[in-house]
Design a protein around this motif. Structure first.
Motif, short mmCIF file in Angstrom:
data_model
loop_
_atom_site.label_atom_id
_atom_site.label_comp_id
_atom_site.label_asym_id
_atom_site.label_seq_id
_atom_site.Cartn_x
_atom_site.Cartn_y
_atom_site.Cartn_z
N GLN A 10 0.81 -1.21 0.00
CA GLN A 10 0.00 0.00 0.00
C GLN A 10 0.85 1.27 0.00
OE1 GLN A 10 -3.34 -0.42 2.76
NE2 GLN A 10 -3.17 -2.63 2.50
N LYS A 11 1.95 1.26 0.72
CA LYS A 11 2.80 2.45 0.79
C LYS A 11 3.42 2.77 -0.57
CE LYS A 11 6.83 4.51 2.78
NZ LYS A 11 7.11 5.23 3.97
N PHE A 12 3.91 1.73 -1.26
CA PHE A 12 4.62 1.96 -2.51
C PHE A 12 3.75 1.77 -3.74
CE2 PHE A 12 7.95 1.05 0.60
CZ PHE A 12 8.68 2.21 0.46
N LYS A 13 2.47 1.64 -3.55
CA LYS A 13 1.51 1.56 -4.65
C LYS A 13 1.99 0.59 -5.74
CE LYS A 13 -0.43 6.07 -3.67
NZ LYS A 13 -0.44 5.82 -2.28
N THR A 14 2.20 -0.64 -5.33
CA THR A 14 2.66 -1.68 -6.24
C THR A 14 1.56 -2.01 -7.25
OG1 THR A 14 1.91 -3.39 -4.74
CG2 THR A 14 4.19 -2.69 -4.51
N PRO A 15 1.91 -2.71 -8.32
CA PRO A 15 0.88 -3.11 -9.28
C PRO A 15 -0.27 -3.83 -8.58
CG PRO A 15 3.05 -3.55 -10.17
CD PRO A 15 3.25 -3.13 -8.73
N ASP A 16 -1.45 -3.60 -9.08
CA ASP A 16 -2.68 -4.06 -8.46
C ASP A 16 -2.74 -5.57 -8.25
OD1 ASP A 16 -5.42 -3.17 -7.53
OD2 ASP A 16 -5.98 -4.67 -9.04
N HIS A 17 -2.09 -6.34 -9.11
CA HIS A 17 -2.21 -7.79 -8.99
C HIS A 17 -1.61 -8.32 -7.69
CE1 HIS A 17 2.01 -8.71 -10.02
NE2 HIS A 17 1.91 -7.67 -10.83
N TRP A 18 -0.66 -7.61 -7.08
CA TRP A 18 -0.05 -8.11 -5.85
C TRP A 18 -1.05 -8.14 -4.70
CZ3 TRP A 18 3.85 -11.00 -6.36
CH2 TRP A 18 4.81 -10.75 -7.34
N TYR A 19 -1.86 -7.09 -4.59
CA TYR A 19 -2.91 -7.04 -3.57
C TYR A 19 -4.09 -6.33 -4.21
CZ TYR A 19 -4.86 -6.90 1.15
OH TYR A 19 -5.65 -7.09 2.27
N PRO A 20 -4.93 -7.10 -4.91
CA PRO A 20 -5.95 -6.53 -5.80
C PRO A 20 -6.92 -5.55 -5.13
CG PRO A 20 -5.81 -8.92 -6.04
CD PRO A 20 -4.99 -8.56 -4.86
N SER A 21 -7.29 -4.54 -5.89
CA SER A 21 -8.31 -3.60 -5.40
C SER A 21 -9.71 -4.22 -5.56
CB SER A 21 -8.22 -2.27 -6.15
OG SER A 21 -8.33 -2.48 -7.54
N ASP A 22 -9.86 -5.15 -6.49
CA ASP A 22 -11.12 -5.88 -6.64
C ASP A 22 -11.36 -6.66 -5.35
OD1 ASP A 22 -12.30 -8.77 -7.30
OD2 ASP A 22 -13.14 -7.35 -8.75
N LEU A 23 -12.49 -6.40 -4.68
CA LEU A 23 -12.74 -6.96 -3.35
C LEU A 23 -12.81 -8.49 -3.32
CD1 LEU A 23 -15.19 -4.39 -1.73
CD2 LEU A 23 -12.73 -4.69 -1.37
N GLN A 24 -13.35 -9.11 -4.37
CA GLN A 24 -13.41 -10.57 -4.38
C GLN A 24 -12.00 -11.17 -4.49
OE1 GLN A 24 -16.45 -11.36 -7.42
NE2 GLN A 24 -17.63 -12.28 -5.76
N LYS A 25 -11.18 -10.60 -5.37
CA LYS A 25 -9.81 -11.10 -5.50
C LYS A 25 -9.01 -10.83 -4.22
CE LYS A 25 -9.53 -10.71 -10.50
NZ LYS A 25 -8.88 -10.03 -11.62
N ARG A 26 -9.20 -9.65 -3.65
CA ARG A 26 -8.49 -9.32 -2.41
C ARG A 26 -8.92 -10.26 -1.29
NH1 ARG A 26 -7.41 -3.43 0.13
NH2 ARG A 26 -6.18 -3.37 -1.78
N ALA A 27 -10.19 -10.58 -1.23
CA ALA A 27 -10.68 -11.50 -0.20
C ALA A 27 -10.02 -12.87 -0.36
CB ALA A 27 -12.19 -11.63 -0.28
N ARG A 28 -9.81 -13.27 -1.60
CA ARG A 28 -9.14 -14.55 -1.86
C ARG A 28 -7.70 -14.52 -1.34
NH1 ARG A 28 -10.75 -19.53 -2.31
NH2 ARG A 28 -9.64 -20.69 -3.86
N VAL A 29 -7.01 -13.41 -1.58
CA VAL A 29 -5.64 -13.24 -1.09
C VAL A 29 -5.65 -13.25 0.44
CG1 VAL A 29 -3.67 -11.65 -0.94
CG2 VAL A 29 -4.81 -12.03 -3.15
N ASP A 30 -6.55 -12.48 1.04
CA ASP A 30 -6.64 -12.40 2.50
C ASP A 30 -6.99 -13.76 3.11
OD1 ASP A 30 -6.05 -9.68 2.52
OD2 ASP A 30 -8.15 -9.07 2.59
N GLU A 31 -7.88 -14.48 2.45
CA GLU A 31 -8.25 -15.81 2.94
C GLU A 31 -7.03 -16.71 3.01
OE1 GLU A 31 -11.43 -19.36 1.87
OE2 GLU A 31 -10.69 -18.09 0.24
N TYR A 32 -6.25 -16.73 1.93
CA TYR A 32 -5.05 -17.57 1.94
C TYR A 32 -4.05 -17.10 3.00
CZ TYR A 32 -0.82 -19.93 1.26
OH TYR A 32 0.30 -20.68 1.55
N LEU A 33 -3.82 -15.80 3.06
CA LEU A 33 -2.84 -15.27 4.01
C LEU A 33 -3.22 -15.60 5.45
CD1 LEU A 33 -1.99 -11.82 2.39
CD2 LEU A 33 -0.64 -13.94 2.30
N SER A 34 -4.51 -15.67 5.74
CA SER A 34 -4.96 -16.06 7.08
C SER A 34 -4.82 -17.56 7.30
CB SER A 34 -6.42 -15.65 7.28
OG SER A 34 -6.54 -14.26 7.26
N TRP A 35 -5.15 -18.34 6.29
CA TRP A 35 -5.12 -19.80 6.39
C TRP A 35 -3.71 -20.35 6.52
CZ3 TRP A 35 -3.13 -23.53 2.99
CH2 TRP A 35 -3.55 -24.85 3.21
#
Length: 154
Positions: A10-35
């Motif tokens: 978030q600080k360095f505004k990396t390309p969107d694919h690393w942590y997607p702004s699309d909420l469904q894709k981001r939720a998928r990333v967050d789900e894995y990172l928690s699991w």
């Protein structure tokens, strides 16, 4: 480390694919990172410690039954990872690499460095690894894993 990765993205505004702004894709990333904390990280680290670090520190190999148990535990979460997170997609969050893929592969490299090639009999996992390495860049991937790949030489 996950909190630091999210901060940096978030600080360095990396390309969107690393942590997607699309909420469904981001939720998928967050789900894995928690699991992954209690699953891939815990089981992969246990095998790495059991197979590599404890014998280095104690001078004695771990009893085979304990090593077998650690391997079986890892195999269970690898199956869950393939079925729940990879499914039939190129990457965890869909068609592009994300932080979830990066974190997953880094964690899976620990058992590999200890001599357990968990990709060998898992073609889906091996193809995913290849895609993640290509997305990151093979040279950077090798550089990032240089030290841990040489742990056997301690």
């Amino acid at each position: 480390s996950i909190a630091i990765l999210l901060y940096l993205v978030q600080k360095f505004k990396t390309p969107d694919h690393w942590y997607p702004s699309d909420l469904q894709k981001r939720a998928r990333v967050d789900e894995y990172l928690s699991w992954q904390h209690a699953n891939i990280r815990a089981k992969g680290s246990r095998l790495f410690i059991s197979k590599m670090l404890l014998p280095l520190l104690t001078g004695q190999p771990l009893p085979p039954e304990k090593l077998e148990f650690a391997t079986e535990e890892l195999n269970i979460v690898l199956k869950q990872f393939e079925e729940k997170f990879l499914q039939d997609k190129p990457f965890i969050a869909g068609s592009e690499v994300s932080l979830a893929d990066l974190v997953a592969l880094v964690e899976l490299m620990q058992p590999v460095c200890a001599g357990y090639d968990l990709f060998e009999e898992r073609p889906k996992l091996m193809e995913w690894r290849r895609r993640v390495e290509e997305a990151v860049g093979k040279q950077l991937f090798q550089e990032a894993h240089k030290e841990i790949m040489n742990v056997k030489n301690l």
